[in-house]
Write an enzyme that holds these catalytic residues in place. Structure first.
Site, mmCIF file in Angstrom:
data_model
loop_
_atom_site.group_PDB
_atom_site.id
_atom_site.type_symbol
_atom_site.label_atom_id
_atom_site.label_comp_id
_atom_site.label_asym_id
_atom_site.label_seq_id
_atom_site.Cartn_x
_atom_site.Cartn_y
_atom_site.Cartn_z
ATOM 1 C CB THR A 1 33.448 57.438 63.248
ATOM 2 O OG1 THR A 1 33.795 58.587 63.150
ATOM 3 C CG2 THR A 1 31.660 57.666 63.437
ATOM 4 C CG PHE B 1 23.277 58.545 59.359
ATOM 5 C CD1 PHE B 1 23.821 59.378 60.584
ATOM 6 C CD2 PHE B 1 24.080 58.631 58.190
ATOM 7 C CE1 PHE B 1 25.110 60.070 60.665
ATOM 8 C CE2 PHE B 1 25.668 59.442 58.264
ATOM 9 C CZ PHE B 1 25.780 59.911 59.429
ATOM 10 C CE LYS C 1 28.218 59.320 70.274
ATOM 11 N NZ LYS C 1 28.141 59.042 68.950
ATOM 12 C CG ASN D 1 30.074 56.194 67.820
ATOM 13 O OD1 ASN D 1 29.247 56.513 68.765
ATOM 14 N ND2 ASN D 1 30.650 56.648 66.844
ATOM 15 N NE ARG E 1 33.431 56.467 68.958
ATOM 16 C CZ ARG E 1 33.584 57.854 68.219
ATOM 17 N NH1 ARG E 1 34.647 57.933 67.408
ATOM 18 N NH2 ARG E 1 32.725 58.447 68.458
ATOM 19 N NE ARG F 1 38.114 62.738 67.125
ATOM 20 C CZ ARG F 1 36.851 62.774 66.471
ATOM 21 N NH1 ARG F 1 35.693 63.166 67.301
ATOM 22 N NH2 ARG F 1 36.584 62.571 65.358
ATOM 23 C CG HIS G 1 30.701 63.756 70.969
ATOM 24 N ND1 HIS G 1 30.758 64.049 69.615
ATOM 25 C CD2 HIS G 1 31.233 64.994 71.384
ATOM 26 C CE1 HIS G 1 31.259 65.090 69.563
ATOM 27 N NE2 HIS G 1 31.345 65.954 70.825
ATOM 28 C CD GLU H 1 31.838 69.510 70.511
ATOM 29 O OE1 GLU H 1 32.384 68.413 71.168
ATOM 30 O OE2 GLU H 1 31.711 69.051 69.182
ATOM 31 C CE1 TYR I 1 27.293 63.926 66.846
ATOM 32 C CE2 TYR I 1 25.246 63.420 67.654
ATOM 33 C CZ TYR I 1 26.672 63.035 67.582
ATOM 34 O OH TYR I 1 27.142 62.362 68.465
HETATM 35 P P1 IDP Z 1 32.729 61.275 65.523
HETATM 36 O O1 IDP Z 1 31.747 61.020 66.637
HETATM 37 O O2 IDP Z 1 33.761 60.066 65.463
HETATM 38 O O3 IDP Z 1 33.418 62.603 65.524
HETATM 39 P P2 IDP Z 1 31.052 62.170 63.350
HETATM 40 O O4 IDP Z 1 31.277 61.918 61.750
HETATM 41 O O5 IDP Z 1 31.095 63.432 63.846
HETATM 42 O O6 IDP Z 1 31.845 61.140 64.073
HETATM 43 O O7 IDP Z 1 29.693 61.792 63.705
HETATM 44 C C1 IDP Z 1 28.790 61.841 64.384
HETATM 45 C C2 IDP Z 1 28.246 60.532 65.321
HETATM 46 O O8 IDP Z 1 27.181 60.046 64.064
HETATM 47 C C3 IDP Z 1 28.899 59.306 65.021
HETATM 48 O O9 IDP Z 1 29.672 59.183 66.599
HETATM 49 C C4 IDP Z 1 27.859 58.137 65.083
HETATM 50 O O10 IDP Z 1 27.228 57.770 66.298
HETATM 51 C C5 IDP Z 1 27.027 58.991 64.074
HETATM 52 N N1 IDP Z 1 27.027 58.347 62.745
HETATM 53 C C6 IDP Z 1 28.127 58.899 61.828
HETATM 54 N N2 IDP Z 1 28.321 58.295 60.715
HETATM 55 C C7 IDP Z 1 27.178 57.307 60.510
HETATM 56 C C8 IDP Z 1 26.617 56.746 59.709
HETATM 57 O O11 IDP Z 1 26.951 56.220 58.627
HETATM 58 N N3 IDP Z 1 25.485 55.895 60.102
HETATM 59 C C9 IDP Z 1 25.074 55.970 61.356
HETATM 60 N N4 IDP Z 1 25.357 56.908 62.303
HETATM 61 C C10 IDP Z 1 26.585 57.658 62.125
HETATM 62 MG MG MG Z 2 32.438 64.224 65.379
#
Ligand code: IDP
Ligand code: MG
Length: 154
Positions: free
Chosen positions: A91, A57, A9, A112, A102, A85, A115, A126, A49
């Protein structure tokens, strides 16, 4: 062997951490079937997404993912989806163990670093979303016999 998909990212590319993260996967014995830099469009982010589209957000997340180009990768290895993973951590970087990407490079949820596909099914979707077939390469590293035992290679 299994393939999975990652995005380095803007929080990785913009902080000059891309090489360090790529290096971790290579050192582990995983190898790249594809790797390229790209600027993410609104359309591809809305698809990628889609599960977060109604979250408050989401506009922030989209902006963060477009702050710089990203580096997308297709990583190959046995059980690659789960292995990658686990190497990334949860996350929220603040909850991630040291030793994970992370947990070592971030302190944020939004920024973070990486992905990674969360299931075999999503990995296939993907990889096809971000790579054309001609951008993916079928090869084995010469060291493959030192990475896996005979009975692990399939
Ligand atoms: P993941 O990347 O660990 O699979 P997901 O729930 O799929 O997590 O969310 C995708 C991305 O959205 C996260 O990696 C993060 O950058 C962002 N994200 C998820 N939850 C939040 C939040 O509560 N606030 C801000 N950004 C978030
Ligand atoms: Mg995800």
């Amino acid at each position: 062997m299994e393939r999975t998909f990652i995005i380095l990212k803007p929080s990785a590319v913009g902080r000059g951490l891309a090489g360090e993260v790529i290096n971790r996967f290579e050192r582990r014995g995983l190898f790249f079937a594809g790797l390229k830099m790209m600027q993410l469009s609104d359309a591809i982010l809305e698809e990628h997404y889609a599960h977060l589209k109604n979250k408050p957000f989401f506009p922030m997340l989209k902006r963060a993912m477009q702050a710089t180009p990203v580096i997308v990768g297709c990583i190959e290895g046995k059980d690659a989806v789960q292995v990658v993973r686990t190497m990334c951590g949860p996350t929220n970087c603040r909850e991630a163990q040291p030793g994970t990407v992370r947990g070592d490079f971030g302190v944020s949820v939004e920024h973070n670093i990486i992905h990674a596909s969360d299931s075999k099914e999503n990995a296939v979707i993907e990889i096809n979303r971000f790579f054309q077939p001609k951008e993916l390469f079928d090869y084995k590293p010469v060291s493959i016999n030192l990475i896996y035992g005979q009975d692990e290679m399939n």
